[in-house]
Design a protein around this motif. Sequence first.
Motif, short mmCIF file in Angstrom:
data_model
loop_
_atom_site.label_atom_id
_atom_site.label_comp_id
_atom_site.label_asym_id
_atom_site.label_seq_id
_atom_site.Cartn_x
_atom_site.Cartn_y
_atom_site.Cartn_z
N PHE A 61 0.83 -1.20 0.00
CA PHE A 61 0.00 0.00 0.00
C PHE A 61 0.87 1.25 0.00
O PHE A 61 0.65 2.19 -0.78
CB PHE A 61 -0.92 -0.03 1.22
N SER A 63 2.71 1.75 -3.30
CA SER A 63 1.81 2.21 -4.35
C SER A 63 1.48 3.69 -4.18
O SER A 63 1.45 4.46 -5.15
CB SER A 63 0.53 1.38 -4.35
N LEU A 64 1.26 4.11 -2.93
CA LEU A 64 1.02 5.53 -2.68
C LEU A 64 2.22 6.38 -3.07
O LEU A 64 2.07 7.51 -3.56
CB LEU A 64 0.72 5.75 -1.19
N VAL A 83 5.02 10.14 0.87
CA VAL A 83 4.27 9.42 1.91
C VAL A 83 5.04 9.44 3.22
O VAL A 83 6.21 9.04 3.27
CB VAL A 83 4.00 7.97 1.49
N GLN A 134 -7.38 -1.31 2.53
CA GLN A 134 -6.13 -0.89 1.87
C GLN A 134 -5.07 -1.98 1.95
O GLN A 134 -4.07 -1.93 1.22
CB GLN A 134 -5.62 0.42 2.48
N PRO A 147 -4.23 -3.27 -1.95
CA PRO A 147 -3.36 -2.11 -1.70
C PRO A 147 -3.16 -1.21 -2.91
O PRO A 147 -3.20 0.02 -2.79
CB PRO A 147 -2.05 -2.75 -1.24
N GLU A 148 -2.96 -1.82 -4.08
CA GLU A 148 -2.72 -1.00 -5.27
C GLU A 148 -3.98 -0.24 -5.66
O GLU A 148 -3.94 0.95 -5.99
CB GLU A 148 -2.22 -1.86 -6.43
N ALA A 161 -4.64 2.62 -3.22
CA ALA A 161 -3.71 3.72 -3.47
C ALA A 161 -4.11 4.51 -4.71
O ALA A 161 -4.02 5.75 -4.74
CB ALA A 161 -2.29 3.19 -3.61
N GLU A 162 -4.56 3.82 -5.74
CA GLU A 162 -4.98 4.50 -6.96
C GLU A 162 -6.25 5.32 -6.74
O GLU A 162 -6.39 6.42 -7.29
CB GLU A 162 -5.18 3.48 -8.08
#
Length: 292
Positions: free
Chosen positions: A53, A56-57, A63, A268, A272-273, A276-277
């Motif tokens: 997660f 990806s963020l 982050v 999340q 996770p991806e 994040a999207e």
Amino acid sequence: MNAPMAVESARSVATRFADCRDRRIAYRELGSGEPLILCLRFRGVLDSWDPAFLDSLAKSFRVITFDYSGLGQSTGEPSYRSEALARDAIDLADALGIEKFAIAGWSLGGLAAQVVACLIPDRITHAVLIGAAPPGKVENPSEPIFLERALKPINDLEDETILFFEPASPESRAAAAASRKRIEERSADRSPAVAPEIYLKLLQDRAAEDAFPDIDGYAEFLANAGIPILVITGDHEIVFPAPNWFALNRVWKSLHLLVLPQMGHGPQHEVPEMAAEFIASFVRHRSKSQPA
């Protein structure tokens, strides 16, 4: 030919420390772009986030994750009161010289994120609340199994599946095992778990309160502040059930509610991806409006 530069991951990024008033806050940061500060759940430390997660963020944001005061690797006096947790996030932003940022939080951290938005609204561009509750009394309480599992000294995979995923779904069970494996991949520089005597004391400190007391009119303020707010929740949210948000759809002027099917308290970590999207698209396409 030069080898491509390795992309830093949450699995290995170093822990740093920021001097914040009378304490040192342990934090990690990944990526570049608009700052996104993440506030932790109950019993959470830096290593409670799924690295998939965070990685990806980090494709879209700078982050920043951190340990609350007195927990994990941070020093100071611990507290689970939302105002104290919010102050940690604000003080960390100040120490890092960050003026404007997006604030996000998971569970207890989602309550803290809302307080941050109320305390410094001019500095908050967006708020993302994962598995959280709105301020004030709620009609739908937590399921009893939450505290039964959450207060165990050590949570095994079955506990985590019940707490954060949807145990009735084979796909969610598989996602729980995969997430746990990813979290365990970080082998060094890990934040220590919160000891039972600590989290029980901190929980007792707020036992007489509602889950999220509406101090100083938080709900009314957030309803009209113009800060874009994204709530991400599972349809089987056992801690802060999703229906608590439904009545606010047209009351909070900038509320965006995303309910994910066959998921629980940690969507999340299950996707996770995708999560994040969703967050990155929300921040890109929704801008702050003037308060009503």
